[in-house]
Design a protein around this motif. Sequence first.
Motif, PDB file in Angstrom:
ATOM      1  N   TYR A  12      -3.974  18.392 -26.077  1.00  0.00           N
ATOM      2  CA  TYR A  12      -3.296  18.389 -27.297  1.00  0.00           C
ATOM      3  C   TYR A  12      -3.338  19.898 -27.847  1.00  0.00           C
ATOM      4  O   TYR A  12      -2.299  20.510 -28.158  1.00  0.00           O
ATOM      5  N   LEU A  67       0.654  13.926 -28.588  1.00  0.00           N
ATOM      6  CA  LEU A  67       0.325  14.124 -29.899  1.00  0.00           C
ATOM      7  C   LEU A  67       0.734  15.277 -30.280  1.00  0.00           C
ATOM      8  O   LEU A  67       0.987  15.883 -31.211  1.00  0.00           O
ATOM      9  N   PRO A  80     -10.556  10.415 -32.316  1.00  0.00           N
ATOM     10  CA  PRO A  80     -10.391  11.850 -31.958  1.00  0.00           C
ATOM     11  C   PRO A  80      -9.897  12.766 -33.102  1.00  0.00           C
ATOM     12  O   PRO A  80      -9.197  12.224 -33.912  1.00  0.00           O
ATOM     13  N   GLN A 128       3.289  16.531 -33.414  1.00  0.00           N
ATOM     14  CA  GLN A 128       2.845  17.221 -34.916  1.00  0.00           C
ATOM     15  C   GLN A 128       3.689  17.914 -35.643  1.00  0.00           C
ATOM     16  O   GLN A 128       3.876  18.045 -36.780  1.00  0.00           O
ATOM     17  N   MET A 181      -3.134  12.267 -38.945  1.00  0.00           N
ATOM     18  CA  MET A 181      -3.052  11.043 -39.875  1.00  0.00           C
ATOM     19  C   MET A 181      -3.296  11.443 -41.226  1.00  0.00           C
ATOM     20  O   MET A 181      -2.586  11.034 -41.992  1.00  0.00           O
ATOM     21  N   VAL A 221       5.753  15.504 -38.321  1.00  0.00           N
ATOM     22  CA  VAL A 221       5.382  14.605 -38.786  1.00  0.00           C
ATOM     23  C   VAL A 221       6.067  14.475 -40.423  1.00  0.00           C
ATOM     24  O   VAL A 221       5.944  13.419 -40.851  1.00  0.00           O
ATOM     25  N   TRP A 222       6.841  15.411 -40.527  1.00  0.00           N
ATOM     26  CA  TRP A 222       7.573  15.319 -41.935  1.00  0.00           C
ATOM     27  C   TRP A 222       8.776  14.317 -41.654  1.00  0.00           C
ATOM     28  O   TRP A 222       9.280  13.627 -42.640  1.00  0.00           O
ATOM     29  N   SER A 259      -7.952  14.685 -23.557  1.00  0.00           N
ATOM     30  CA  SER A 259      -6.753  14.655 -24.765  1.00  0.00           C
ATOM     31  C   SER A 259      -6.961  15.815 -25.561  1.00  0.00           C
ATOM     32  O   SER A 259      -5.831  16.299 -26.113  1.00  0.00           O
ATOM     33  N   PHE A 288      -8.458  15.401 -33.564  1.00  0.00           N
ATOM     34  CA  PHE A 288      -7.248  16.057 -33.847  1.00  0.00           C
ATOM     35  C   PHE A 288      -6.146  14.801 -34.425  1.00  0.00           C
ATOM     36  O   PHE A 288      -5.344  15.076 -35.081  1.00  0.00           O
ATOM     37  N   TRP A 289      -6.401  13.737 -34.016  1.00  0.00           N
ATOM     38  CA  TRP A 289      -5.429  12.342 -34.418  1.00  0.00           C
ATOM     39  C   TRP A 289      -5.895  12.269 -35.785  1.00  0.00           C
ATOM     40  O   TRP A 289      -5.214  12.123 -36.660  1.00  0.00           O
ATOM     41  N   ALA A 329       3.138  10.295 -34.060  1.00  0.00           N
ATOM     42  CA  ALA A 329       1.821  10.742 -33.946  1.00  0.00           C
ATOM     43  C   ALA A 329       1.068   9.448 -34.085  1.00  0.00           C
ATOM     44  O   ALA A 329      -0.175   9.721 -33.660  1.00  0.00           O
ATOM     45  N   LEU A 330       1.306   8.419 -34.571  1.00  0.00           N
ATOM     46  CA  LEU A 330       0.605   7.260 -34.516  1.00  0.00           C
ATOM     47  C   LEU A 330      -0.081   6.670 -33.253  1.00  0.00           C
ATOM     48  O   LEU A 330      -0.996   6.530 -32.932  1.00  0.00           O
ATOM     49  N   PRO A 384       6.838  10.470 -38.815  1.00  0.00           N
ATOM     50  CA  PRO A 384       5.367  10.329 -38.769  1.00  0.00           C
ATOM     51  C   PRO A 384       4.866   9.487 -37.963  1.00  0.00           C
ATOM     52  O   PRO A 384       3.465   9.406 -37.311  1.00  0.00           O
ATOM     53  N   VAL A 438       2.327  14.453 -46.320  1.00  0.00           N
ATOM     54  CA  VAL A 438       3.627  14.022 -46.125  1.00  0.00           C
ATOM     55  C   VAL A 438       3.990  12.829 -47.282  1.00  0.00           C
ATOM     56  O   VAL A 438       4.938  12.888 -47.814  1.00  0.00           O
ATOM     57  N   GLY A 467      -2.391   8.645 -30.581  1.00  0.00           N
ATOM     58  CA  GLY A 467      -3.929   8.789 -30.907  1.00  0.00           C
ATOM     59  C   GLY A 467      -4.496   7.489 -30.914  1.00  0.00           C
ATOM     60  O   GLY A 467      -5.593   7.256 -30.830  1.00  0.00           O
ATOM     61  N   LEU A 468      -3.815   6.484 -31.468  1.00  0.00           N
ATOM     62  CA  LEU A 468      -4.396   5.055 -31.642  1.00  0.00           C
ATOM     63  C   LEU A 468      -4.832   4.772 -30.250  1.00  0.00           C
ATOM     64  O   LEU A 468      -5.953   4.215 -30.062  1.00  0.00           O
ATOM     65  N   ILE A 485      -6.034   6.533 -27.631  1.00  0.00           N
ATOM     66  CA  ILE A 485      -7.064   7.256 -27.563  1.00  0.00           C
ATOM     67  C   ILE A 485      -8.359   6.752 -28.275  1.00  0.00           C
ATOM     68  O   ILE A 485      -9.274   6.561 -27.753  1.00  0.00           O
ATOM     69  N   PHE A 486      -7.941   6.629 -29.351  1.00  0.00           N
ATOM     70  CA  PHE A 486      -9.152   5.985 -30.222  1.00  0.00           C
ATOM     71  C   PHE A 486      -9.563   4.594 -29.830  1.00  0.00           C
ATOM     72  O   PHE A 486     -10.810   4.434 -29.717  1.00  0.00           O
TER      73      PHE A 486
END
Lengths: 314, 290
Positions: free
Chosen positions: B230, B246, A142, B250, A149, B253-254, B226, A144-145, B260-261, B257, A156, B264-265, B267-268
């Motif tokens: 999103y 996700l 995806p 976002q 990342m 993330v700072w 997704s 957006f992911w 967010a992993l 982080p 970051v 998405g993982l 979905i992937f």
Amino acid sequence: MPKYLLSRLAQSAVLVVIVSIVMFALIASAPGGPAILYQEDVDAEAAATMRRNLGLDDPIVVQYARWAAALVQGDLGTSLSNSRPVAMLIGQRFGATAQLALASLGLALVVAIPIGVLSAVRRNGWFDRIATAGAFMGVSIPNFWLGIMMIVLFSVTLGWLPSGGTGATGDGGWLERLRHLAMPAFVLGTSTMAQLTRYTRSSMVTVLREDFVRTARAKGVPQRTVLTRHALRNGLIPVVTVIGVLVPRLFSGAAITESIFSWPGLGRLAVDAALQRDFPVIMALTLVVSVLVIVASFVVDVLYAVIDPRIRYG
Amino acid sequence: MADAVSPRTAAEAAPKGRALRAFLRHRGATVALFLLTVMTGAALLAPWIAPYDPEKINILRSLAAPSAQHWLGTDEVGRDVLSRLLFGGRVSIVVGLVAATLSVAIGVAIGGLSAYFGGLLDAVLMRFTDGMLSIPLFFFLLVVMAVFGSGLTQIVIVIALTSWMPVARIVRGEVLRVKALPYVEAAEALGARRLHVILRHLLPQTVPSVIVAATLGVANAILLESALSYLGLGIQPPIPSWGNMLQGSQAYVWSQPLLALWPGLMIFVAVMAYNALGDGIRDALDPGAG
């Protein structure tokens, strides 16, 4: 112009009109209407006045006719959210999307074609296997992911690249802009890259089996020349058509990519307008993007005939 | 049943057994099937195996790092990430399967009618299909979601309405090919009704390629859902979906982080598994390809 191309052009024009009618009907039948009617300082009476002034109480056909008449005179309407002319909003953001789309398409071509060719030449070797696995992941990830990342890794953790914006407002010049462009262009280009790699590979595999390639090799033509002079010329022809198919997806991807990286382009504008139910903006964008896509696929068709002399339209 | 194996069933079993063996030899597809079984099982059992209520807010424990109590930590309002992932999987699986089934149904109907009747109907339906393929459908999705709200039903319907075109083209091609075969002519000569010919003789021949297209369609539907979630136009919080998790992550993330992993993982992996499954089925059903 050959007859075939003319009739295609006519079909495309009809298509644009149909798209605009469908979109308009959808939008006009929306329950509730634009979000601006639901702001806290707008009471029921004011909302009714606004509806009347915007012409939202008229029959759909009248509304469409009014919209189309204005369009023909070059007026795309006014944004409901910020009262600016839609044409101006699109004009301001067009450049950013064009830059992003061209950069990602260019990146995809530069990466995908050499990989695809090498995969085809060394079919089933270790390079081909890695490339195939990479392409497979590229179409499944995806974007957006992937974008988030990459921000985690490059912004970051490593602090190498900025996490958003275009860098146009800073004083860094072209290098700064390039740094801002790197991640969005890569993220938008990933799936295009993956698909182009697959197409290039399979097209080259087919061509390398052809008689003329065998003949060239039998004559003792060096491998390098066989590839560039004989195989590549023919193998890349189908790849050109695929680019035409991938352009609409590039615009879809732009909506997502621009949202991740706060890239001020048409995609982000579309998402914002959709969230705000800012209908004039959505209508205009759909129309502009449809026309762009149709023009792009038309250009690809013409290019196809130019690079392949066996193809004649008409 | 078991005591009398007729020659007929034995003959039928042979090619099926071959296809199954071919499928199992496809390592990627076997792994994919295993992963999908685990993911689907976990999503189905979410109400029983999730450690916490996925929508239970606990501000005092927001953005907690992974710990014994919260294996994957907590999100910005202190909800358990693992529980939300499990429940989010339900959305992806339902949207994926239902939307792909609907789009296959539309595609089979349009492709089948187009090929069988030919002529003007064919021309009109195929121009329509080409037209749908040439417009940027994601914009269309954005508009529809904005206009009709963003519930599960709307998402499923909209994805189905915008992704049937490849199926229609495949079915049309297959039906055109089969229609010319002698046995179809024989059936028609024997006076079989049109509907009978279509349902009994033509459509069954398209099943292998339709199954492959449907499997790839599930992957596509999961990605689209997704992506919409999103962007904030899909499943709305607090109901968890991998896409809206996700989006929520976002902003952090700072500081966190890892948040967010995971979504998405998931979905992937789900999308990749359905794609691999589709490839495996294609290779199993058609040994000549590839």
